[in-house]
Design a protein around this motif. Structure first.
Motif, mmCIF file in Angstrom:
data_model
loop_
_atom_site.group_PDB
_atom_site.id
_atom_site.type_symbol
_atom_site.label_atom_id
_atom_site.label_comp_id
_atom_site.label_asym_id
_atom_site.label_seq_id
_atom_site.Cartn_x
_atom_site.Cartn_y
_atom_site.Cartn_z
ATOM 1 N N SER A 229 0.851 -1.186 0.000
ATOM 2 C CA SER A 229 0.000 0.000 0.000
ATOM 3 C C SER A 229 0.884 1.232 0.000
ATOM 4 O O SER A 229 2.000 1.212 0.532
ATOM 5 N N GLY A 230 0.387 2.294 -0.625
ATOM 6 C CA GLY A 230 1.180 3.518 -0.704
ATOM 7 C C GLY A 230 0.635 4.450 -1.772
ATOM 8 O O GLY A 230 -0.544 4.404 -2.121
ATOM 9 N N THR A 231 1.506 5.286 -2.327
ATOM 10 C CA THR A 231 1.094 6.238 -3.352
ATOM 11 C C THR A 231 0.959 5.517 -4.700
ATOM 12 O O THR A 231 1.610 4.492 -4.929
ATOM 13 N N PRO A 232 0.121 6.050 -5.604
ATOM 14 C CA PRO A 232 -0.043 5.410 -6.919
ATOM 15 C C PRO A 232 1.270 5.217 -7.670
ATOM 16 O O PRO A 232 1.477 4.170 -8.298
ATOM 17 N N ASN A 233 2.150 6.195 -7.613
ATOM 18 C CA ASN A 233 3.413 6.115 -8.361
ATOM 19 C C ASN A 233 4.225 4.877 -7.997
ATOM 20 O O ASN A 233 4.677 4.132 -8.871
ATOM 21 N N GLU A 234 4.386 4.630 -6.715
ATOM 22 C CA GLU A 234 5.226 3.505 -6.294
ATOM 23 C C GLU A 234 4.519 2.162 -6.425
ATOM 24 O O GLU A 234 5.113 1.179 -6.886
ATOM 25 N N ILE A 235 3.234 2.113 -6.048
ATOM 26 C CA ILE A 235 2.513 0.829 -6.047
ATOM 27 C C ILE A 235 2.194 0.365 -7.466
ATOM 28 O O ILE A 235 2.376 -0.817 -7.799
#
Length: 246
Positions: A229-235
């Protein structure tokens, strides 16, 4: 610190898959043991997360990972085997296309039925009716029976009702991918407008473009558990790499 809109704590959900239940009472009595044998399918295996008010959360994962089941649990269409889900705010949901519509009633009549399910009074629906019909672009067909509508027309009407009930939390399952390109763009702009108003939105979708453009948080579910889980960019980058490799 932001207020929590949805709190999901160690939620587990399973379904019984029966091998053969039998169709008649006689069959069920005579072959009780064999026909009542089942396999337990554990869909969610301990999911926990919090969604703050105003968040746009995207939920991704391959088919069968438990995304839609999780959304139905939040909507209280079904209930967890264990764990808890706490909701702080009025909920509107687009889980199944045209759910709650009566095929023999007109689009106009179904607006009243569907909106009343969300808790609106007749007076409130009266005041929003023109706005709902205009957004759906179904003025020409609004007094025709729902059974004569295409799947795209169903989606237009369902979406138009759901976004006009002034809910604080909006739950969406894949519905933005239905319909023509122009209406999809219109829906996307409306979602951005709701986001700017501080509405909490949870989206389940395979459309990673929508997730990237609209969401500020993403949860990746794999085999009934939260993998990342996290920000769209990383996930999303990691998810694309994972699915490409596999």
């Amino acid at each position: 610190m932001k207020e929590i809109a949805i709190s999901v704590e160690n939620v587990k959900k399973s379904f019984k898959i029966y091998k053969d239940k039998g169709f008649t009472l006689k069959e069920r009595i005579l072959f009780f043991k064999s026909r009542n044998a089942y396999v337990k399918n554990n869909i969610l295996k301990g999911i926990s997360f919090d969604i703050e008010k105003g968040d746009i959360l995207g939920i991704i994962g391959k088919n069968g990972s438990g995304k839609s089941t999780l959304l139905k649990l939040i909507t209280k269409i079904i209930y967890p085997d264990s764990g808890s889900i706490k909701i702080n705010g009025k909920v509107s949901s687009l889980i199944e296309l045209g759910a709650g519509f009566h095929p023999d009633m007109s689009g106009r009549e179904n607006i009243y039925i569907n909106a009343s399910i969300y808790g609106l009074t007749k007076k409130e629906i009266d005041s929003k009716l023109d706005t709902i019909i205009k957004f759906s672009e179904l003025e020409e067909f609004i007094d025709s029976p729902i059974r004569t509508y295409s799947s795209g027309m169903y989606m237009r009407l369902a979406f138009s009702v759901a976004i006009n009930v002034e809910a604080e939390i909006l739950l969406i399952d894949e519905i933005l991918s239905v319909g023509d390109a122009n209406f999809q763009s219109k829906c996307f702009r409306k979602m951005q407008e709701l986001r700017d108003k501080g509405i909490t939105i949870v989206i389940v979708s395979h459309d990673l473009h929508i997730m990237e453009k609209l969401c500020n948080k993403v949860i990746w579910i794999e085999s009934g558990k939260i993998k990342r889980s996290g920000t769209p960019n990383e996930i999303l980058k990691e998810y694309i790499e994972h699915t490409t490799e596999n």
